[in-house]
Design an enzyme around this catalytic site. Sequence first.
Site, PDB file in Angstrom:
ATOM      1  N   THR A   1      40.403  38.949  46.045  1.00  0.00           N
ATOM      2  CA  THR A   1      41.223  40.133  46.284  1.00  0.00           C
ATOM      3  C   THR A   1      42.696  39.788  46.081  1.00  0.00           C
ATOM      4  OG1 THR A   1      39.637  41.000  47.886  1.00  0.00           O
ATOM      5  CG2 THR A   1      41.874  41.892  47.978  1.00  0.00           C
TER       6      THR A   1
ATOM      7  N   LYS B   1      39.935  47.979  46.409  1.00  0.00           N
ATOM      8  CA  LYS B   1      39.684  46.988  47.464  1.00  0.00           C
ATOM      9  C   LYS B   1      40.864  46.918  48.431  1.00  0.00           C
ATOM     10  CE  LYS B   1      37.917  43.720  49.910  1.00  0.00           C
ATOM     11  NZ  LYS B   1      37.784  42.333  49.482  1.00  0.00           N
TER      12      LYS B   1
END
Length: 264
Positions: free
Chosen positions: A95, A168
């Site tokens: 991420t 995300k």
Amino acid sequence: MSAVGFVGAGRMGAPMVRRLVAAGHRVRALGRTPDKCAAVRELGAEAVTTLADVAVNADVVVVCVFTDDQVRQVCLHDGLAAAMAPGATLVIHTTGSPRTAQSIASEFGDIGVLDAPVSGGPHNIEAGAITLFVGGSDEAYARAEPVLASYGDPILRLGPLGAGQAVKLVNNAVFAAQLGLLREATRLGARLGVDEPNLLRALTHGSGASRVGEFAAAGGSVAGFVAGAADFVGKDVEVVRAVAAELGGDLGLLDDVIRAGLGP
């Protein structure tokens, strides 16, 4: 089946490698020390000690390191992207900022790049049920899909390169904000005479239920869950704050509630 290079065979990456091998893919994974090479071989993959060896003859290279800075270091500064063959696809599970994947793609236009951050934990990967938020071109996705399908379900295609990271980051901002709401809820419950474990357990069965509430209820307290998840959630919150600042704004009300859950 594909030839797969893998960087980051740790807590999240190890079960990915194991499932890739079980699915019949030929996997080379980086192990920088003898102990890490031994761990890679126990997963059924070939252990290599350099990024160039990870990339050689690989159809798909997967990066599953901890931070966005590590992605940039491995792919740009240490030469992983440069070592990949033209037409190969780089998959980034870490991420981070959408701009990281975009900058790699702009500098190395002869490879495909997918940003594919994950939602879930090692147990989801082991079950072949980790959620993947994917951004990138149709061509890059077509090459990588058999690899991703070894452990990803659902695989959510969300748009062009960077879209997976954007979703995300929003997801984790909402996740962190829900922790703040739960902390306030447990304070209210205490004033009403309901202890925290019972309140959290009851909320999982009511209209106020959430995935975050289930996690907290399993451990008996919000604080206990935050203590275990703070490193992972906190780093992603810092990324989304930075991305929002680059866009000339902030997280608004979301950040107020996040601070109640995680602190500054």
